[in-house]
Design an enzyme around this catalytic site. Structure first.
Site, short mmCIF file in Angstrom:
data_model
loop_
_atom_site.label_atom_id
_atom_site.label_comp_id
_atom_site.label_asym_id
_atom_site.label_seq_id
_atom_site.Cartn_x
_atom_site.Cartn_y
_atom_site.Cartn_z
N GLU A 77 -1.09 -6.90 14.06
CA GLU A 77 -0.91 -7.32 12.67
C GLU A 77 -1.90 -8.41 12.27
O GLU A 77 -2.00 -9.45 12.93
CB GLU A 77 0.51 -7.87 12.44
CG GLU A 77 0.74 -8.23 10.98
CD GLU A 77 1.96 -9.10 10.73
OE1 GLU A 77 2.47 -9.09 9.61
OE2 GLU A 77 2.39 -9.82 11.66
N ASP A 135 1.66 -3.25 4.69
CA ASP A 135 3.09 -3.15 4.36
C ASP A 135 3.35 -3.22 2.87
O ASP A 135 4.34 -2.71 2.37
CB ASP A 135 3.90 -4.21 5.12
CG ASP A 135 3.32 -5.61 4.98
OD1 ASP A 135 2.25 -5.78 4.34
OD2 ASP A 135 3.93 -6.55 5.54
N HIS A 136 2.43 -3.87 2.15
CA HIS A 136 2.53 -4.00 0.69
C HIS A 136 1.28 -4.73 0.22
O HIS A 136 0.54 -5.27 1.04
CB HIS A 136 3.77 -4.80 0.27
CG HIS A 136 3.88 -6.11 1.01
ND1 HIS A 136 3.07 -7.19 0.74
CD2 HIS A 136 4.65 -6.49 2.05
CE1 HIS A 136 3.36 -8.17 1.56
NE2 HIS A 136 4.31 -7.77 2.38
N HIS A 179 4.59 -10.34 -3.97
CA HIS A 179 4.11 -8.99 -3.63
C HIS A 179 4.10 -8.12 -4.87
O HIS A 179 4.69 -8.47 -5.89
CB HIS A 179 5.04 -8.34 -2.59
CG HIS A 179 5.19 -9.12 -1.32
ND1 HIS A 179 6.13 -8.83 -0.36
CD2 HIS A 179 4.49 -10.18 -0.85
CE1 HIS A 179 6.02 -9.67 0.64
NE2 HIS A 179 5.03 -10.51 0.37
N ASP A 229 -1.64 -11.85 3.94
CA ASP A 229 -0.51 -12.01 3.02
C ASP A 229 -0.35 -13.46 2.57
O ASP A 229 -0.19 -13.74 1.37
CB ASP A 229 0.76 -11.54 3.74
CG ASP A 229 2.02 -11.73 2.93
OD1 ASP A 229 2.13 -11.11 1.85
OD2 ASP A 229 2.92 -12.48 3.38
N HIS A 253 -0.55 -15.02 -1.10
CA HIS A 253 0.55 -15.77 -1.72
C HIS A 253 0.02 -17.06 -2.33
O HIS A 253 0.49 -17.50 -3.38
CB HIS A 253 1.63 -16.11 -0.69
CG HIS A 253 2.61 -15.00 -0.42
ND1 HIS A 253 3.52 -14.56 -1.36
CD2 HIS A 253 2.82 -14.25 0.68
CE1 HIS A 253 4.27 -13.59 -0.84
NE2 HIS A 253 3.86 -13.37 0.39
N SER A 265 8.09 -7.66 3.69
CA SER A 265 7.50 -7.20 4.95
C SER A 265 8.56 -6.60 5.87
O SER A 265 8.27 -5.67 6.62
CB SER A 265 6.80 -8.35 5.67
OG SER A 265 5.65 -8.74 4.96
N ASP A 275 -1.10 -7.30 6.76
CA ASP A 275 0.04 -7.72 5.94
C ASP A 275 -0.45 -8.16 4.55
O ASP A 275 -1.27 -9.07 4.45
CB ASP A 275 0.78 -8.87 6.63
CG ASP A 275 2.19 -9.04 6.09
OD1 ASP A 275 2.34 -9.20 4.86
OD2 ASP A 275 3.14 -8.98 6.88
N THR A 306 7.15 -8.49 10.52
CA THR A 306 6.43 -7.28 10.91
C THR A 306 6.55 -6.98 12.40
O THR A 306 7.02 -5.89 12.76
CB THR A 306 4.96 -7.37 10.47
OG1 THR A 306 4.91 -7.59 9.05
CG2 THR A 306 4.20 -6.09 10.79
ZN LIG Z 1 4.38 -11.83 1.80
#
Ligand SMILES: [Zn+2]
Length: 373
Positions: free
Chosen positions: A260, A307-308, A335, A265, A269, A86, A46, A139
């Protein structure tokens, strides 16, 4: 082995000491057996962009992800935004259809979309979800539930409990406990835990999972909501992957497993480069566990995707010899729309090379489900 991390134009802010064992040498390319894959393991990092992967590579010297024989890139935009969340991206990978940010496996008009896991269950395959967040988070939720709002944890838990996933490992106990139980987040009369217990073992600690894991269907809740970051977890994602694969492969009818690396992620962040590296390395070792199984099994397709990208992470200076990143920067706490890695190993791996869209990946996985049976 150590990695030094310094944010651009700032004094040294973090020193991360990593003990990273050597990665075994690359495996030889295998011939695709007739009939395609019997099993599919989809790893989703993620928020894992190219820089996150590169930072882990600098820290480790070598990654398990370098063992893959086919590499490509994925575009990630959602149906309504250049920059996805996500939920929309996981929906694309789980169903082959793009949707709005925030939606969980429903199309932009709100109609439920069949997921790759639901199709696998129809075909008699075993299915599993492993995550390092609440299993109701975007997710994993996109593979086994259908809601218009990703924050509807109570409904996601209800649908997951009534669904057919055979192995469910992650956090989120509070959403499955009935309202009458201590620690429950539920406000209704639904009892997802009772529904789960009718069809699988349910455990609430890693020790219980170690004892019961691998023997058949199991739900393991390792936190009330989200598990802690890598330094606070007394298990690795690789261990959880091994348990899930053992349980799913104990019956020879094929399986689909999504694993995952959830917190890459979150560290991005927070613009925490050290955390990004640690979570990505933990994810990479899980990928290694999946590859180890696939190499022995011979009929397992392993895919790594993201996912990104999160953070607009950039590596600006350092030393490979010292495993040092002396300068880095993040351009956002959110993101980005940058493309993300796509890796494939095993039967049909060659189909995944090149630049594709996340919805293409979902459609491809769906087309391969049951193909090798
Ligand atoms: Zn995120």
């Amino acid at each position: 082995m150590s990695i030094w991390l310094r944010k651009a134009a700032a004094p040294l802010v973090a020193v991360i000491i990593l003990s990273v064992p050597a990665v075994s040498s690359c495996v030889d390319r295998r011939e695709t057996p007739p009939g395609g894959p019997a099993n599919i393991i989809l790893f989703i990092g993620d928020g894992m962009g190219i820089a996150h992967l590169t930072a882990a590579r600098i820290a480790c010297g070598k990654l398990h992800m370098e063992r893959f024989e086919v590499a490509g890139l994925l575009t990630t935009w959602s149906s309504d935004e250049l920059v996805t969340d996500s939920a929309a991206s996981a929906t694309a990978m789980a169903t082959g259809v793009k949707t709005r940010n925030g939606s969980i496996s429903v199309d932009p008009g709100g109609t439920p979309l069949r997921t790759v896991i639901e199709l696998a269950e129809e075909r008699g395959m075993r299915t599993g979800l492993v995550s390092l967040c609440s299993v109701t988070h975007a997710t994993p939720a996109a593979f086994a539930s259908h809601v218009a709002d990703r924050d509807d944890n109570l409904e996601i838990a209800r649908q997951m409990a009534l669904g057919g996933v055979d192995v469910l490992i992650g956090g989120g106990l509070e959403y499955f406990l009935p309202a009458t139980a201590g620690g429950s987040a539920r406000t209704d009369t639904c009892d997802p835990m009772a529904a789960l217990r009718e069809r699988m073992a349910v455990v609430t600690s890693i020790d219980e999972l170690r004892e019961s894991g691998g023997k058949g269907p199991v739900a393991a809740f390792l936190a009330q909501n989200h598990p802690g970051p890598v330094g606070e977890r007394d298990y690795t994602l690789a261990e959880l992957t091994d348990i899930a694969v053992t349980a799913l492969s104990s019956r020879g009818n094929g399986f689909f497993l999504m694993v995952e690396g959830s917190q890459i992620d979150w560290e991005a962040h927070d613009n925490n480069a050290g955390g990004v590296v640690l979570e990505t390395v933990d994810f990479d070792r899980a990928v290694g566990a999946g590859l180890d199984f696939a190499e022995k099994n011979g009929r397992t397709l392993v895919i790594v995707a993201a996912d990104h990208e999160t953070g607009g992470f950039a590596l600006l200076g350092g030393s490979l010899q010292r495993a040092e990143i002396s300068s880095y920067d993040f351009s956002t706490e959110g993101h980005t729309a940058s493309m993300v890695p796509l890796l494939a190993f095993g039967p049909n791996a060659e189909d995944f090379g090149g630049i594709h869209d996340n919805a293409w990946l979902g459609g491809k996985l769906i087309s391969l489900i049951g193909f090798g049976k």
